[in-house]
Design an enzyme around this catalytic site. Sequence first.
Site, PDB file in Angstrom:
ATOM      1  N   HIS A 248       0.864  -1.194   0.000  1.00  3.92           N
ATOM      2  CA  HIS A 248       0.000   0.000   0.000  1.00  3.92           C
ATOM      3  C   HIS A 248       0.895   1.236   0.000  1.00  3.92           C
ATOM      4  O   HIS A 248       1.870   1.287   0.740  1.00  3.92           O
ATOM      5  CB  HIS A 248      -0.877  -0.026   1.260  1.00  3.92           C
ATOM      6  N   CYS A 286      -3.695   2.576  -4.435  1.00  2.11           N
ATOM      7  CA  CYS A 286      -4.643   3.395  -3.681  1.00  2.11           C
ATOM      8  C   CYS A 286      -4.676   4.797  -4.294  1.00  2.11           C
ATOM      9  O   CYS A 286      -3.729   5.572  -4.135  1.00  2.11           O
ATOM     10  CB  CYS A 286      -4.232   3.458  -2.208  1.00  2.11           C
ATOM     11  N   HIS A 313      -7.696   0.370  -4.315  1.00  3.42           N
ATOM     12  CA  HIS A 313      -8.427   1.193  -3.348  1.00  3.42           C
ATOM     13  C   HIS A 313      -8.885   2.417  -4.120  1.00  3.42           C
ATOM     14  O   HIS A 313      -8.037   3.224  -4.543  1.00  3.42           O
ATOM     15  CB  HIS A 313      -7.489   1.674  -2.234  1.00  3.42           C
ATOM     16  N   ASP A 362     -12.423   3.075  -0.998  1.00  2.00           N
ATOM     17  CA  ASP A 362     -11.626   3.366   0.190  1.00  2.00           C
ATOM     18  C   ASP A 362     -12.287   4.529   0.916  1.00  2.00           C
ATOM     19  O   ASP A 362     -12.549   5.573   0.315  1.00  2.00           O
ATOM     20  CB  ASP A 362     -10.205   3.720  -0.234  1.00  2.00           C
ATOM     21  N   HIS A 363     -12.556   4.343   2.148  1.00  2.00           N
ATOM     22  CA  HIS A 363     -13.195   5.351   3.005  1.00  2.00           C
ATOM     23  C   HIS A 363     -14.541   5.773   2.419  1.00  2.00           C
ATOM     24  O   HIS A 363     -14.928   5.377   1.332  1.00  2.00           O
ATOM     25  CB  HIS A 363     -12.318   6.590   3.200  1.00  2.00           C
ATOM     26  N   TYR A 379     -14.660   4.632   7.867  1.00  2.00           N
ATOM     27  CA  TYR A 379     -15.263   3.322   7.605  1.00  2.00           C
ATOM     28  C   TYR A 379     -16.690   3.169   8.131  1.00  2.00           C
ATOM     29  O   TYR A 379     -17.106   2.080   8.514  1.00  2.00           O
ATOM     30  CB  TYR A 379     -14.356   2.209   8.137  1.00  2.00           C
TER      31      TYR A 379
HETATM   32  C1  DNO Z   1      -6.492   3.246   5.613  1.00  4.89           C
HETATM   33  C2  DNO Z   1      -5.946   2.087   4.903  1.00  4.89           C
HETATM   34  C3  DNO Z   1      -4.562   1.706   5.389  1.00  4.89           C
HETATM   35  C4  DNO Z   1      -4.149   0.388   4.790  1.00  4.89           C
HETATM   36  C5  DNO Z   1      -2.766  -0.079   5.178  1.00  4.89           C
HETATM   37  C6  DNO Z   1      -2.369  -1.273   4.379  1.00  4.89           C
HETATM   38  O1  DNO Z   1      -7.651   3.507   5.550  1.00  4.89           O
HETATM   39  O2  DNO Z   1      -5.982   2.267   3.542  1.00  4.89           O
HETATM   40  O3  DNO Z   1      -4.570   1.613   6.776  1.00  4.89           O
HETATM   41  O4  DNO Z   1      -5.035  -0.601   5.204  1.00  4.89           O
HETATM   42  O5  DNO Z   1      -1.834   0.929   4.986  1.00  4.89           O
HETATM   43  O6  DNO Z   1      -1.305  -1.929   4.993  1.00  4.89           O
END
Ligand code: DNO
Length: 408
Positions: A248, A286, A313, A362-363, A379
């Site tokens: 990530h 991401c 992501h 993501d989020h 989340y």
């Molecule tokens: C946050 C996430 C990160 C991710 C880690 C992967 O929302 O995208 O915490 O899970 O960095 O190791």
Amino acid sequence: MHTTTPLEQKQPMFRLDQMMRWYGPHDTVPLEAIRQAGAAGVVTALHHIPVGDVWRVDEIEKRKNTIEAAGMRWSVIESLPVHEDIKTRSGNWQRYVDNYRVSLQNVAACGLKVVTYNFMPVLDWVRTDIAYQLPGGAEALRFERDLFTVFDLFLLKRPGARGEYSETEYKVAAARLESMSPDEQQRLFTTAMLGLPGATEGFTAEQVLGLLEQYRDIDASTLRANLGAFLADVVPTAASLGLRMAIHPDDPPFPLLGLPRVVSTADDLRAIAREVPDEANGFCFCTGSLGARTDNDLPALLAELGSRVHFLHLRNTKRDTTHAGSFYEADHLDGDTDMAAIVEVALDIMRDRGESIPMRPDHGHRMLDDLSKSAYPGYSAIGRLKALAELRGLEEGLVFGATSRART
Ligand code: DNO
């Protein structure tokens, strides 16, 4: 004889595999809600196992059964965390690498496919505000560089920090500190530390400074070398087990608190890909993290990394044009990243590879009924449901839209 219609020609066989993150049985968002949002599965981790310990088969199986009993799949781990001793290549790093390999064997034995991890020193993600008010009353996560400077200089009081900021940055931060109430200062301190594992229990400035101390002699080139060594240690194991590793990117993608960050730019990602030239050495792409930098051309980078992208992501950020390095998390189809271009590239990659790629929104914004509920920052259920629905619609539109237009 069956002749293919334009619709069939256009329809790719491989579509994004829609996932949502679930933090396990303690998550306030239940599996049922995730299923109702339309996800085919969840990505999760055994958060109760201390970082560095082996993930045992019985524990993995138990979690998998819980997810399957709720009618969903689990094929992507987020995350199998990397112990700080591995990142610093000091202390018990060898034991932790051995444990990591055993965990890989165990997750592969349970049928899992993708292992997400990161190589950010000490702090995972960092924000200065987790309740940034959007015009309609929903809340987003935000990173404001000046506020982070306030935290670094005046709340954490990191030794040596003063020399890393210009006179202007110092003055702006000092004035900002003056304008903040003790409550606001306390909130900033807690928020800035949320990306620390175990942050909900609260850290003191002394404890955080102690964690930073481990990196005193580690600059970017040493951290890069340590990441390279870790990849050499674990990728062959992952490859032999049919697992794919997905690193990530740094969030945000620049150094903070004097700590190096080496997974932030296109060149960083290229260097990682070259380090161990095996498809098992891949990325969690991401868009929210990488998109906080103006010099990352996301669709081009995604296309370039192509076969190495094992997890997506999808998130959008809106950068503050007057304050470099500041941004907030925008609607998934708004913000500075052209999400349609990203999904188009992903469709091309999946067609070329002949397989789906797991994706999660993501989020999400905290909104509607979730404003009165607690959840992990970013989340809550409804904002992510909205994000997933928008992304699903975007993909659908890209797959079928051109054909419909061609027909008229
Ligand atoms: C946050 C996430 C990160 C991710 C880690 C992967 O929302 O995208 O915490 O899970 O960095 O190791």
